[in-house]
Scaffold this motif. Structure first.
Motif, PDB file in Angstrom:
ATOM      1  N   ILE A 206      20.268   3.747  -6.376  1.00  0.00           N
ATOM      2  CA  ILE A 206      18.971   3.374  -5.831  1.00  0.00           C
ATOM      3  C   ILE A 206      18.387   4.552  -5.051  1.00  0.00           C
ATOM      4  CG2 ILE A 206      17.786   1.855  -4.201  1.00  0.00           C
ATOM      5  CD1 ILE A 206      19.867  -0.294  -4.869  1.00  0.00           C
ATOM      6  N   LYS A 207      17.116   4.867  -5.317  1.00  0.00           N
ATOM      7  CA  LYS A 207      16.426   5.939  -4.600  1.00  0.00           C
ATOM      8  C   LYS A 207      15.020   5.462  -4.259  1.00  0.00           C
ATOM      9  CE  LYS A 207      17.066  10.223  -5.852  1.00  0.00           C
ATOM     10  NZ  LYS A 207      17.121  11.475  -6.641  1.00  0.00           N
ATOM     11  N   HIS A 208      14.339   6.220  -3.399  1.00  0.00           N
ATOM     12  CA  HIS A 208      12.960   5.855  -3.058  1.00  0.00           C
ATOM     13  C   HIS A 208      12.068   7.091  -3.117  1.00  0.00           C
ATOM     14  CE1 HIS A 208      15.049   6.682   0.843  1.00  0.00           C
ATOM     15  NE2 HIS A 208      13.989   7.459   1.000  1.00  0.00           N
ATOM     16  N   TYR A 209      10.769   6.825  -3.320  1.00  0.00           N
ATOM     17  CA  TYR A 209       9.786   7.899  -3.503  1.00  0.00           C
ATOM     18  C   TYR A 209       8.498   7.502  -2.772  1.00  0.00           C
ATOM     19  CZ  TYR A 209      12.975   8.589  -7.438  1.00  0.00           C
ATOM     20  OH  TYR A 209      14.091   8.732  -8.227  1.00  0.00           O
ATOM     21  N   ARG A 210       7.880   8.478  -2.096  1.00  0.00           N
ATOM     22  CA  ARG A 210       6.602   8.202  -1.441  1.00  0.00           C
ATOM     23  C   ARG A 210       5.519   8.083  -2.501  1.00  0.00           C
ATOM     24  NH1 ARG A 210       5.088  11.852   3.616  1.00  0.00           N
ATOM     25  NH2 ARG A 210       3.078  11.915   2.552  1.00  0.00           N
ATOM     26  N   VAL A 211       4.799   6.959  -2.478  1.00  0.00           N
ATOM     27  CA  VAL A 211       3.844   6.671  -3.548  1.00  0.00           C
ATOM     28  C   VAL A 211       2.702   7.673  -3.580  1.00  0.00           C
ATOM     29  CG1 VAL A 211       2.228   4.941  -4.445  1.00  0.00           C
ATOM     30  CG2 VAL A 211       4.439   4.224  -3.524  1.00  0.00           C
ATOM     31  N   ASP A 212       2.255   8.166  -2.417  1.00  0.00           N
ATOM     32  CA  ASP A 212       1.135   9.107  -2.415  1.00  0.00           C
ATOM     33  C   ASP A 212       1.542  10.494  -2.919  1.00  0.00           C
ATOM     34  OD1 ASP A 212       2.578   9.078   0.168  1.00  0.00           O
ATOM     35  OD2 ASP A 212       1.210  10.694   0.694  1.00  0.00           O
ATOM     36  N   LYS A 213       2.846  10.697  -3.161  1.00  0.00           N
ATOM     37  CA  LYS A 213       3.308  11.970  -3.719  1.00  0.00           C
ATOM     38  C   LYS A 213       3.664  11.852  -5.201  1.00  0.00           C
ATOM     39  CE  LYS A 213       5.001  14.117   0.537  1.00  0.00           C
ATOM     40  NZ  LYS A 213       6.151  14.809   1.188  1.00  0.00           N
ATOM     41  N   MET A 214       3.341  10.696  -5.788  1.00  0.00           N
ATOM     42  CA  MET A 214       3.615  10.476  -7.210  1.00  0.00           C
ATOM     43  C   MET A 214       2.334  10.707  -8.012  1.00  0.00           C
ATOM     44  SD  MET A 214       5.889   6.989  -6.710  1.00  0.00           S
ATOM     45  CE  MET A 214       6.254   6.746  -8.446  1.00  0.00           C
ATOM     46  N   LEU A 215       2.436  11.494  -9.079  1.00  0.00           N
ATOM     47  CA  LEU A 215       1.283  11.782  -9.935  1.00  0.00           C
ATOM     48  C   LEU A 215       1.590  11.414 -11.382  1.00  0.00           C
ATOM     49  CD1 LEU A 215       0.024  15.295  -8.696  1.00  0.00           C
ATOM     50  CD2 LEU A 215      -0.906  13.037  -8.125  1.00  0.00           C
ATOM     51  N   LYS A 216       0.530  11.145 -12.121  1.00  0.00           N
ATOM     52  CA  LYS A 216       0.613  10.888 -13.564  1.00  0.00           C
ATOM     53  C   LYS A 216       1.648   9.807 -13.892  1.00  0.00           C
ATOM     54  CE  LYS A 216      -0.907  15.559 -14.781  1.00  0.00           C
ATOM     55  NZ  LYS A 216      -0.613  16.801 -15.534  1.00  0.00           N
ATOM     56  N   ILE A 217       1.510   8.666 -13.199  1.00  0.00           N
ATOM     57  CA  ILE A 217       2.424   7.545 -13.438  1.00  0.00           C
ATOM     58  C   ILE A 217       2.095   6.898 -14.778  1.00  0.00           C
ATOM     59  CG2 ILE A 217       3.154   5.273 -12.620  1.00  0.00           C
ATOM     60  CD1 ILE A 217       2.534   6.185  -9.797  1.00  0.00           C
ATOM     61  N   SER A 218       3.121   6.708 -15.583  1.00  0.00           N
ATOM     62  CA  SER A 218       2.966   6.035 -16.874  1.00  0.00           C
ATOM     63  C   SER A 218       3.951   4.881 -16.953  1.00  0.00           C
ATOM     64  CB  SER A 218       3.217   6.996 -18.034  1.00  0.00           C
ATOM     65  OG  SER A 218       2.249   8.028 -18.059  1.00  0.00           O
ATOM     66  N   VAL A 219       3.477   3.735 -17.397  1.00  0.00           N
ATOM     67  CA  VAL A 219       4.353   2.580 -17.623  1.00  0.00           C
ATOM     68  C   VAL A 219       4.944   2.726 -19.023  1.00  0.00           C
ATOM     69  CG1 VAL A 219       4.512   0.078 -17.757  1.00  0.00           C
ATOM     70  CG2 VAL A 219       2.933   1.139 -16.120  1.00  0.00           C
ATOM     71  N   LEU A 220       6.276   2.733 -19.101  1.00  0.00           N
ATOM     72  CA  LEU A 220       6.969   2.959 -20.366  1.00  0.00           C
ATOM     73  C   LEU A 220       7.348   1.629 -21.029  1.00  0.00           C
ATOM     74  CD1 LEU A 220       9.341   5.834 -19.161  1.00  0.00           C
ATOM     75  CD2 LEU A 220       7.089   6.055 -20.233  1.00  0.00           C
ATOM     76  N   PRO A 221       7.532   1.645 -22.340  1.00  0.00           N
ATOM     77  CA  PRO A 221       7.901   0.407 -23.037  1.00  0.00           C
ATOM     78  C   PRO A 221       9.344  -0.034 -22.780  1.00  0.00           C
ATOM     79  CG  PRO A 221       7.811   2.243 -24.581  1.00  0.00           C
ATOM     80  CD  PRO A 221       7.271   2.753 -23.281  1.00  0.00           C
ATOM     81  N   GLU A 222      10.197   0.907 -22.356  1.00  0.00           N
ATOM     82  CA  GLU A 222      11.610   0.568 -22.135  1.00  0.00           C
ATOM     83  C   GLU A 222      11.767  -0.411 -20.968  1.00  0.00           C
ATOM     84  OE1 GLU A 222      11.422   4.347 -24.289  1.00  0.00           O
ATOM     85  OE2 GLU A 222      10.522   3.655 -22.421  1.00  0.00           O
ATOM     86  N   MET A 223      12.731  -1.324 -21.101  1.00  0.00           N
ATOM     87  CA  MET A 223      13.000  -2.304 -20.054  1.00  0.00           C
ATOM     88  C   MET A 223      13.699  -1.642 -18.871  1.00  0.00           C
ATOM     89  SD  MET A 223      11.819  -5.126 -21.327  1.00  0.00           S
ATOM     90  CE  MET A 223      12.607  -6.565 -20.607  1.00  0.00           C
ATOM     91  N   ARG A 224      13.525  -2.222 -17.684  1.00  0.00           N
ATOM     92  CA  ARG A 224      14.141  -1.672 -16.478  1.00  0.00           C
ATOM     93  C   ARG A 224      15.661  -1.788 -16.506  1.00  0.00           C
ATOM     94  NH1 ARG A 224      11.440  -4.559 -11.396  1.00  0.00           N
ATOM     95  NH2 ARG A 224      11.969  -6.378 -12.645  1.00  0.00           N
ATOM     96  N   GLY A 225      16.297  -0.869 -15.793  1.00  0.00           N
ATOM     97  CA  GLY A 225      17.738  -0.917 -15.594  1.00  0.00           C
ATOM     98  C   GLY A 225      18.041  -1.122 -14.116  1.00  0.00           C
ATOM     99  N   GLY A 226      19.316  -1.264 -13.789  1.00  0.00           N
ATOM    100  CA  GLY A 226      19.744  -1.393 -12.400  1.00  0.00           C
ATOM    101  C   GLY A 226      19.659  -2.789 -11.824  1.00  0.00           C
ATOM    102  N   LYS A 227      19.495  -3.792 -12.679  1.00  0.00           N
ATOM    103  CA  LYS A 227      19.325  -5.158 -12.201  1.00  0.00           C
ATOM    104  C   LYS A 227      20.494  -5.615 -11.334  1.00  0.00           C
ATOM    105  CE  LYS A 227      18.565  -9.890 -13.860  1.00  0.00           C
ATOM    106  NZ  LYS A 227      18.363 -10.753 -15.046  1.00  0.00           N
ATOM    107  N   GLU A 228      21.712  -5.241 -11.744  1.00  0.00           N
ATOM    108  CA  GLU A 228      22.897  -5.691 -11.005  1.00  0.00           C
ATOM    109  C   GLU A 228      22.903  -5.154  -9.574  1.00  0.00           C
ATOM    110  OE1 GLU A 228      23.477  -1.979 -13.225  1.00  0.00           O
ATOM    111  OE2 GLU A 228      22.867  -4.005 -13.817  1.00  0.00           O
ATOM    112  N   LEU A 229      22.336  -3.953  -9.344  1.00  0.00           N
ATOM    113  CA  LEU A 229      22.299  -3.375  -8.001  1.00  0.00           C
ATOM    114  C   LEU A 229      21.281  -4.077  -7.112  1.00  0.00           C
ATOM    115  CD1 LEU A 229      22.538   0.469  -8.726  1.00  0.00           C
ATOM    116  CD2 LEU A 229      24.321  -1.039  -7.868  1.00  0.00           C
ATOM    117  N   PHE A 230      20.239  -4.631  -7.722  1.00  0.00           N
ATOM    118  CA  PHE A 230      19.173  -5.240  -6.942  1.00  0.00           C
ATOM    119  C   PHE A 230      19.325  -6.747  -6.768  1.00  0.00           C
ATOM    120  CE2 PHE A 230      17.233  -1.184  -7.857  1.00  0.00           C
ATOM    121  CZ  PHE A 230      16.461  -0.936  -6.727  1.00  0.00           C
TER     122      PHE A 230
END
Length: 330
Positions: A206-230
């Protein structure tokens, strides 16, 4: 009475007039209402206004109250979806949010003020102090947040470039413009900034990112991973552990402090933390924190009477941090 050119829009204009011009403390007489309608090139008979008031109540959920004051009869909107105190809280949140640009803050505050009458909005004007506050300069923040919510709701991964500030005061992509691919799971505020909490597929954590420092966000067709951690993820605990949202290894750290400083630790970690007497009007607590320079800096800011008691390796890291800091000023 002859009808104006905009008579078909009478109910719409009347609703706007009542919402903008009246509230629990300010009403309009019938002549004043007809005068206001005339500004929109609408003429009407009194009886039709009463019918419109009934429609506003029954169809739009906007109750109009009739009130006699002396010889005059006033009409006003009774109650609103948001109280003035609630609007003040919303404006305070917008003003204090560093992740919203000054331009967007002013635009949003203007829209929020539209939820109350002009009279009530005038009371809020004294609160609007956006100019001069530290604000992000990333105008795409609105659309970033929207894209992230869409990815979370759709159970999709995202890709993006992560940026940093450089000496030319420009926000530029890091790592040569490399695109990161993560699974977004939550959004959180910390220290007035907006953060995305996500599963990093490359590092498998698990990691975190400041949203105002994120550019060119694209929603990908692949399903999310890491469900067991969350599945058992505690966002509140995560925010407490990561000082200033800086990464570090999470460890249980024992800290001693004077009794009068107990409020500092409750404010930071919550009332659930253990507090044990340590003698000589001192107490000790044990909290889980992401051990980092930011954590050591926070401990140092509390003064010489606050001390890390263990574990030994964290005590040693604190000593090294303090020695390097002292060397800087020798």
């Amino acid at each position: 009475m002859a009808k104006g050119n905009n008579s078909k829009l009478k109910l719409s204009y009347l609703t706007r007039i009542m919402l903008e011009k009246t509230d629990d403390e300010h009403g309009l007489t019938m002549p004043q209402i007809l005068e206001e309608l005339a500004r929109y090139d609408v003429s009407a008979e009194r009886k039709s206004i009463y019918d419109d008031f009934a429609d506003m109540t029954d169809k739009l959920g906007i109750e109009i109250v009739k009130e006699k004051v002396g010889k005059e009869t006033y009409y006003h909107v009774a109650g609103r979806e948001f109280e003035v105190a609630e609007i003040k809280l919303l404006i305070d949140a917008i003003q204090s949010s560093k992740f919203i640009t000054e331009k967007k803050s002013n635009e949003l505050i203007k829209k929020v003020k539209g939820l109350v009458s002009h009279h009530q909005a005038a009371q809020l004007q004294r609160q609007v102090y956006v100019h001069g506050r530290i604000k992000t300069m990333n105008e795409s923040i609105y659309y970033n947040v929207d894209a992230l919510h869409a990815a979370i709701a759709g159970n999709n991964r995202i890709s993006f470039q992560y940026c940093g500030w450089f000496t030319d005061k420009k926000l530029q992509p890091l790592n040569g413009g490399k695109f990161f691919e993560v699974s977004p799971w939550a959004l959180t505020w910390d220290d007035e900034y907006y953060y995305l909490v996500a599963f990093d597929h490359f590092e498998e954590k698990i990691k975190h990112y400041r949203v105002d420092k994120m550019l060119k966000i694209s929603v990908l067709p692949e399903m999310r991973g890491g469900k067991e951690l969350f599945q058992s993820f505690d966002m509140a605990a995560y925010s407490k552990e990561n000082f200033g949202m800086y990464h570090g290894e999470v460890r249980k750290v024992r800290i001693s402090f004077p009794d009068y400083m107990v409020g500092v630790f409750i404010d930071r970690f919550g009332k659930e933390i253990p507090i044990h007497p340590a003698g000589d009007r001192r107490s000790e607590t044990a909290v889980s924190v992401a051990v980092s320079k930011q954590f050591f800096g926070w401990i140092a800011s509390l003064g010489r009477w606050v001390k890390i008691e263990g574990p030994d390796e964290v005590v040693q890291e604190m000593k090294e941090f303090a020695e390097k800091l002292a060397d800087t000023y020798r």
